[in-house]
Design a protein around this motif. Structure first.
Motif, PDB file in Angstrom:
ATOM      1  N   ASP A  30       0.824  -1.200   0.000  1.00 47.73           N
ATOM      2  CA  ASP A  30       0.000   0.000   0.000  1.00 47.73           C
ATOM      3  C   ASP A  30       0.866   1.260   0.000  1.00 47.73           C
ATOM      4  O   ASP A  30       0.425   2.330   0.396  1.00 47.73           O
ATOM      5  CB  ASP A  30      -0.994   0.005   1.161  1.00 47.73           C
ATOM      6  N   THR A  31       2.096   1.138  -0.473  1.00 46.70           N
ATOM      7  CA  THR A  31       2.943   2.316  -0.649  1.00 46.70           C
ATOM      8  C   THR A  31       2.979   2.602  -2.151  1.00 46.70           C
ATOM      9  O   THR A  31       3.249   1.706  -2.954  1.00 46.70           O
ATOM     10  CB  THR A  31       4.378   2.044  -0.153  1.00 46.70           C
ATOM     11  N   TYR A  32       2.669   3.849  -2.515  1.00 49.62           N
ATOM     12  CA  TYR A  32       2.563   4.141  -3.933  1.00 49.62           C
ATOM     13  C   TYR A  32       3.712   5.048  -4.383  1.00 49.62           C
ATOM     14  O   TYR A  32       3.580   6.258  -4.447  1.00 49.62           O
ATOM     15  CB  TYR A  32       1.182   4.734  -4.253  1.00 49.62           C
ATOM     16  N   VAL A  33       4.858   4.414  -4.643  1.00 48.51           N
ATOM     17  CA  VAL A  33       6.034   5.132  -5.140  1.00 48.51           C
ATOM     18  C   VAL A  33       6.479   4.468  -6.431  1.00 48.51           C
ATOM     19  O   VAL A  33       6.159   3.295  -6.679  1.00 48.51           O
ATOM     20  CB  VAL A  33       7.206   5.138  -4.122  1.00 48.51           C
ATOM     21  N   CYS A  34       7.194   5.196  -7.247  1.00 51.34           N
ATOM     22  CA  CYS A  34       7.651   4.586  -8.496  1.00 51.34           C
ATOM     23  C   CYS A  34       8.994   5.167  -8.944  1.00 51.34           C
ATOM     24  O   CYS A  34       9.437   6.208  -8.465  1.00 51.34           O
ATOM     25  CB  CYS A  34       6.606   4.768  -9.599  1.00 51.34           C
ATOM     26  N   LEU A  79      -0.494   8.822 -12.367  1.00 52.40           N
ATOM     27  CA  LEU A  79      -1.688   8.036 -12.056  1.00 52.40           C
ATOM     28  C   LEU A  79      -1.628   6.737 -12.849  1.00 52.40           C
ATOM     29  O   LEU A  79      -1.583   6.735 -14.082  1.00 52.40           O
ATOM     30  CB  LEU A  79      -2.929   8.840 -12.445  1.00 52.40           C
ATOM     31  N   ILE A  80      -1.569   5.618 -12.087  1.00 50.52           N
ATOM     32  CA  ILE A  80      -1.536   4.311 -12.748  1.00 50.52           C
ATOM     33  C   ILE A  80      -2.541   3.401 -12.057  1.00 50.52           C
ATOM     34  O   ILE A  80      -2.513   3.243 -10.834  1.00 50.52           O
ATOM     35  CB  ILE A  80      -0.140   3.652 -12.667  1.00 50.52           C
ATOM     36  N   GLY A  81      -3.431   2.803 -12.820  1.00 48.51           N
ATOM     37  CA  GLY A  81      -4.393   1.829 -12.292  1.00 48.51           C
ATOM     38  C   GLY A  81      -5.248   2.407 -11.175  1.00 48.51           C
ATOM     39  O   GLY A  81      -5.630   1.697 -10.246  1.00 48.51           O
ATOM     40  N   GLY A  82      -5.501   3.714 -11.230  1.00 52.93           N
ATOM     41  CA  GLY A  82      -6.381   4.334 -10.251  1.00 52.93           C
ATOM     42  C   GLY A  82      -5.654   4.811  -8.995  1.00 52.93           C
ATOM     43  O   GLY A  82      -6.282   5.355  -8.088  1.00 52.93           O
ATOM     44  N   PHE A  83      -4.348   4.618  -8.938  1.00 45.08           N
ATOM     45  CA  PHE A  83      -3.608   5.093  -7.757  1.00 45.08           C
ATOM     46  C   PHE A  83      -2.577   6.130  -8.167  1.00 45.08           C
ATOM     47  O   PHE A  83      -2.045   6.095  -9.288  1.00 45.08           O
ATOM     48  CB  PHE A  83      -2.900   3.918  -7.063  1.00 45.08           C
ATOM     49  N   ARG A  84      -2.311   7.042  -7.259  1.00 46.45           N
ATOM     50  CA  ARG A  84      -1.303   8.069  -7.512  1.00 46.45           C
ATOM     51  C   ARG A  84       0.040   7.582  -6.987  1.00 46.45           C
ATOM     52  O   ARG A  84       0.187   7.289  -5.815  1.00 46.45           O
ATOM     53  CB  ARG A  84      -1.676   9.377  -6.802  1.00 46.45           C
ATOM     54  N   TYR A  85       0.977   7.506  -7.876  1.00 44.59           N
ATOM     55  CA  TYR A  85       2.324   7.073  -7.489  1.00 44.59           C
ATOM     56  C   TYR A  85       3.244   8.290  -7.460  1.00 44.59           C
ATOM     57  O   TYR A  85       3.214   9.108  -8.387  1.00 44.59           O
ATOM     58  CB  TYR A  85       2.888   6.055  -8.485  1.00 44.59           C
ATOM     59  N   THR A  86       4.044   8.414  -6.431  1.00 45.41           N
ATOM     60  CA  THR A  86       5.003   9.514  -6.339  1.00 45.41           C
ATOM     61  C   THR A  86       6.346   9.022  -6.897  1.00 45.41           C
ATOM     62  O   THR A  86       6.820   7.932  -6.548  1.00 45.41           O
ATOM     63  CB  THR A  86       5.199   9.941  -4.874  1.00 45.41           C
ATOM     64  N   VAL A  87       6.922   9.833  -7.780  1.00 41.77           N
ATOM     65  CA  VAL A  87       8.216   9.439  -8.353  1.00 41.77           C
ATOM     66  C   VAL A  87       9.306   9.656  -7.314  1.00 41.77           C
ATOM     67  O   VAL A  87       9.473  10.769  -6.805  1.00 41.77           O
ATOM     68  CB  VAL A  87       8.549  10.245  -9.627  1.00 41.77           C
ATOM     69  N   TYR A  94       6.252  -4.607  -6.534  1.00 45.04           N
ATOM     70  CA  TYR A  94       5.661  -5.699  -7.309  1.00 45.04           C
ATOM     71  C   TYR A  94       4.283  -6.108  -6.799  1.00 45.04           C
ATOM     72  O   TYR A  94       3.432  -6.549  -7.567  1.00 45.04           O
ATOM     73  CB  TYR A  94       6.623  -6.890  -7.392  1.00 45.04           C
ATOM     74  N   ARG A  95       4.050  -5.920  -5.505  1.00 50.34           N
ATOM     75  CA  ARG A  95       2.728  -6.262  -4.974  1.00 50.34           C
ATOM     76  C   ARG A  95       1.643  -5.370  -5.584  1.00 50.34           C
ATOM     77  O   ARG A  95       0.553  -5.830  -5.904  1.00 50.34           O
ATOM     78  CB  ARG A  95       2.718  -6.119  -3.456  1.00 50.34           C
ATOM     79  N   ASN A  96       1.987  -4.111  -5.762  1.00 57.29           N
ATOM     80  CA  ASN A  96       1.044  -3.187  -6.379  1.00 57.29           C
ATOM     81  C   ASN A  96       0.739  -3.639  -7.805  1.00 57.29           C
ATOM     82  O   ASN A  96      -0.403  -3.604  -8.249  1.00 57.29           O
ATOM     83  CB  ASN A  96       1.616  -1.769  -6.425  1.00 57.29           C
ATOM     84  N   ALA A  97       1.795  -4.091  -8.490  1.00 61.98           N
ATOM     85  CA  ALA A  97       1.606  -4.557  -9.866  1.00 61.98           C
ATOM     86  C   ALA A  97       0.763  -5.816  -9.896  1.00 61.98           C
ATOM     87  O   ALA A  97      -0.088  -6.002 -10.765  1.00 61.98           O
ATOM     88  CB  ALA A  97       2.965  -4.794 -10.514  1.00 61.98           C
ATOM     89  N   LEU A  98       1.011  -6.688  -8.892  1.00 56.50           N
ATOM     90  CA  LEU A  98       0.236  -7.935  -8.830  1.00 56.50           C
ATOM     91  C   LEU A  98      -1.248  -7.648  -8.682  1.00 56.50           C
ATOM     92  O   LEU A  98      -2.074  -8.255  -9.356  1.00 56.50           O
ATOM     93  CB  LEU A  98       0.708  -8.791  -7.655  1.00 56.50           C
ATOM     94  N   SER A  99      -1.550  -6.669  -7.822  1.00 51.67           N
ATOM     95  CA  SER A  99      -2.977  -6.389  -7.618  1.00 51.67           C
ATOM     96  C   SER A  99      -3.598  -5.844  -8.897  1.00 51.67           C
ATOM     97  O   SER A  99      -4.779  -6.046  -9.152  1.00 51.67           O
ATOM     98  CB  SER A  99      -3.179  -5.432  -6.442  1.00 51.67           C
TER      99      SER A  99
END
Lengths: 233, 400
Positions: free
Chosen positions: B146-150, B172-180, B208-213
């Motif tokens: 549940d951490t949205y970083v990229c 914004l990817i897959g409905g979540f905001r990712y911070t670079v 990878y967990r975020n990607a899995l979901s």
């Protein structure tokens, strides 16, 4: 010059035969010849008399079929090509009717050639070439190419080349054949002065007038040799 | 025996001969030139390409095994438990799962339809520390799901964020905001060259967990295994295979283990085969060139019969005449070889520019070109030189 001591060139019973198919042609029929150091000898004969063959044997370009030939105390028999080449380099200085200079090389390099084959070091070669070209009066034209020289000058380069290795004999084949009378005479003069320095010269010619420059004349006809000038030659 | 003055004079004379017969010499050298050009160009190009492929392999694959695990009827892929089990194998430093998908991303209201999204774990960044050029990589804290970083790659920066502040901005990817939080370095490898030319907008790396979901699955289908350098790759590979066999209930149709090192070995053997093939082509070209040289030397000998006779009269031993003509043929052939080397390198240089890889002069190939042309000169000059040395001086002097 006086004939002293042992002859420098000594031929006994020299014959030369060529097989032409089934026929055997005998060109030399038992030549006896002695040449002493410092002599100027002319071998006079018409074409077909065998004088070219004799010259080739004297010059160690060819070996006789039978008989003995000694040059400077060395027996020239069935030597291999390599030792014949070494003998030619050391003992014989060739002068040809048509000069035979390398056209793509200058006078200097032409005279240097036999010294290279004699394995002389570069410094000695340089001295020798300079000395020889000066001696024949071409000190000013050392780096001229044959096509930039007159016939007489080309023959002088050839003479410088012939004496460069201080050979035992100078062997000249019709040396004035390709020259006009005046330059021919100059070349003969040069021969006289070389002879007076003690060089042994053997000149092959068909021209009795040229032969008369020599101190001694032998005549060759039909493979036989005799002292003096033949009446009909 | 081979007096330096003779060598010098022979080299000079052969250069003179080449100059005074320009057309003939050029045509004669052409065969050697073409042969050497093709050898040098091909060897250098093969070397350049394989160097760059190898370089990429070793940057990706040194000490790394890749596991591909697809879905079987019984099993969707590697579970968290499976990965833990694999990590427990002796000699494995870490297992980095990879989840790849292509989806849309949004930056500042702009939509980028073809964004490559890669799910990676912190282990990937631990083992490839150099990969980050700005900011940071993913760490253990980011792996909770549940951490949205990229992390973004330079291509994505160029496509979507040109002129923006990169670090700290949001995607914004897959409905979540990712911070670079980081930027990946540009890699010069072949694969990035190929993905540059693909239609993708660039790559965004997320935990990878975020990607899995996003894929709707709990299992990963691909993972990198980092092998401890003290262990043998093939032993570890064997252990992994045994483990996977177990996990997949003896059904080995659904997984594979890729060892890049063994692929490199294969590349090496392919390169060796290419070398042999090139050798074949080269020998045919050089044979043709050599015949040309022999032909020219035979002509030269018969044209210069009188010169040979004179040299013999002046005291040149047969071996010297032979050496002279041999030197001439080697000079001729090496001249062709040098021109061929220059042309070959030029072609390889142009090829390297077109392939956008670094141009490396293969000195081995240059030496080979020299050696070959020299050898051709000796081999094909031998017979004409021998013939010259055996000429009878009397006949030779008489010839007009």
């Amino acid at each position: 010059m006086e004939k002293t001591g042992e002859p420098i060139l000594r031929m006994r019973g020299i014959t030369k035969e060529y097989e032409m198919g089934e026929e055997v042609s005998v060109v030399l029929k038992g030549i006896d010849l002695d040449v002493y150091r410092g002599e100027f000898l002319a071998i006079l004969g018409p074409s077909g008399s065998g004088k070219s063959t004799l010259m080739n044997i004297i010059g160690c370009l060819d070996v006789p079929t039978s008989g003995t030939y000694e040059l400077n105390g060395k027996l020239i028999a069935d030597e291999d090509e390599k030792s014949l080449a070494q003998i030619r380099n050391k003992e014989v200085g060739f002068i040809f009717q048509s000069f035979h200079l390398l056209q793509k090389q200058d006078a200097w390099s032409n005279v240097e050639l036999p010294l290279i084959y004699a394995n002389l070091p570069e410094k000695r070669r340089r001295e020798r070439v300079e000395e020889m070209l000066t001696k024949v009066g071409l000190a000013e034209k050392m780096h001229h190419f044959p096509n930039q020289l007159s016939g007489g000058q080309q023959q002088r380069v050839a003479i410088a080349r012939a004496i460069a290795t201080e050979p035992t004999i100078l062997l000249a084949d019709e040396p004035t054949g390709a020259l006009d009378q005046k330059t021919g005479a100059q070349v003969m003069e040069l021969f006289h002065s070389l002879n007076s320095e003690g060089r042994t010269i053997i000149m092959i010619t068909h021209d009795a007038k040229i032969a008369s420059h020599a101190g001694r004349i032998v005549s060759i006809l039909d493979g036989n040799i005799c002292e003096g000038q033949l009446e009909d030659a | 025996m081979l007096n330096p003055a003779v060598v010098k004079q022979s080299v000079q004379m052969s250069l003179q001969n080449i100059r005074s017969n320009k057309m003939r010499s050029f045509l004669t050298m052409l065969g050697i030139m073409i042969g050497v050009t093709s050898v040098i160009a091909l060897i250098t190009i093969v070397q350049i390409v394989s160097d760059s492929v190898m370089g990429e392999f070793s940057s990706l694959g040194a000490g790394t095994l890749t596991i591909m695990a697809s879905s079987s009827p019984m099993k969707n892929g590697l579970t968290d438990n499976d990965i833990k089990e694999l990590e427990a194998i002796d000699g494995i430093d870490g297992v980095s799962p990879t989840v790849s998908l292509t989806t849309a991303s949004v930056v500042d209201g702009e939509v980028y339809e073809n964004t490559s999204v890669e799910g990676k774990s912190d282990i990937y960044f631990m083992h490839d520390a150099d990969i980050i050029t700005g900011g940071r990589g993913l760490n253990h804290m980011d792996m909770s799901g549940d951490t949205y970083v990229c992390i973004v790659d330079p291509k994505y920066v160029k496509t979507a964020m040109l002129g923006h502040k990169v670090l700290g901005s949001e995607i914004l990817i897959g409905g979540f905001r990712y911070t670079v939080v980081g930027v990946r370095g540009k890699d010069e490898s072949m694969s990035s060259f190929m993905s540059d030319s693909s239609g993708l907008d660039g790559t965004v790396i997320i935990p990878y967990r975020n990607a899995l979901s996003m894929t709707g699955s709990n299992d990963v289908n691909s993972a990198e295994v980092y092998v401890n350098p003290a262990y043998s790759m093939s032993d570890v590979e064997e252990s992994i295979r045994n483990k996977l066999k177990n996990m997949y209930n003896e059904n080995d149709d659904y997984y594979s283990v890729i060892n890049l090192e063994s692929m490199m070995d294969m590349m090496n053997s392919v390169q060796g085969m290419m070398g042999t093939m090139l050798g074949g082509i080269a020998s045919i070209a050089l044979l043709v060139g050599g015949i040309g040289i022999m032909n020219m030397m035979l002509t030269s000998v018969s044209e210069r019969t009188k010169e040979i006779g004179l040299r013999k009269a002046l005291g040149a031993e047969p071996s010297r005449i032979q050496a002279q003509f041999l030197i001439e043929s080697v000079v001729l052939s090496v001249c062709g070889g040098i021109i061929g080397i220059l042309f070959g390198l030029l072609i390889a240089f142009v090829a390297a520019k077109l392939l956008k890889t670094a141009f490396i002069i293969s000195w081995g190939a240059v030496a080979l070109g020299f050696g070959f042309s020299g050898a051709v000169g000796v081999i094909f000059g031998w017979m004409p030189a021998k013939r010259a040395s055996e000429l009878n001086p009397i006949d030779a002097l008489r010839s007009e």
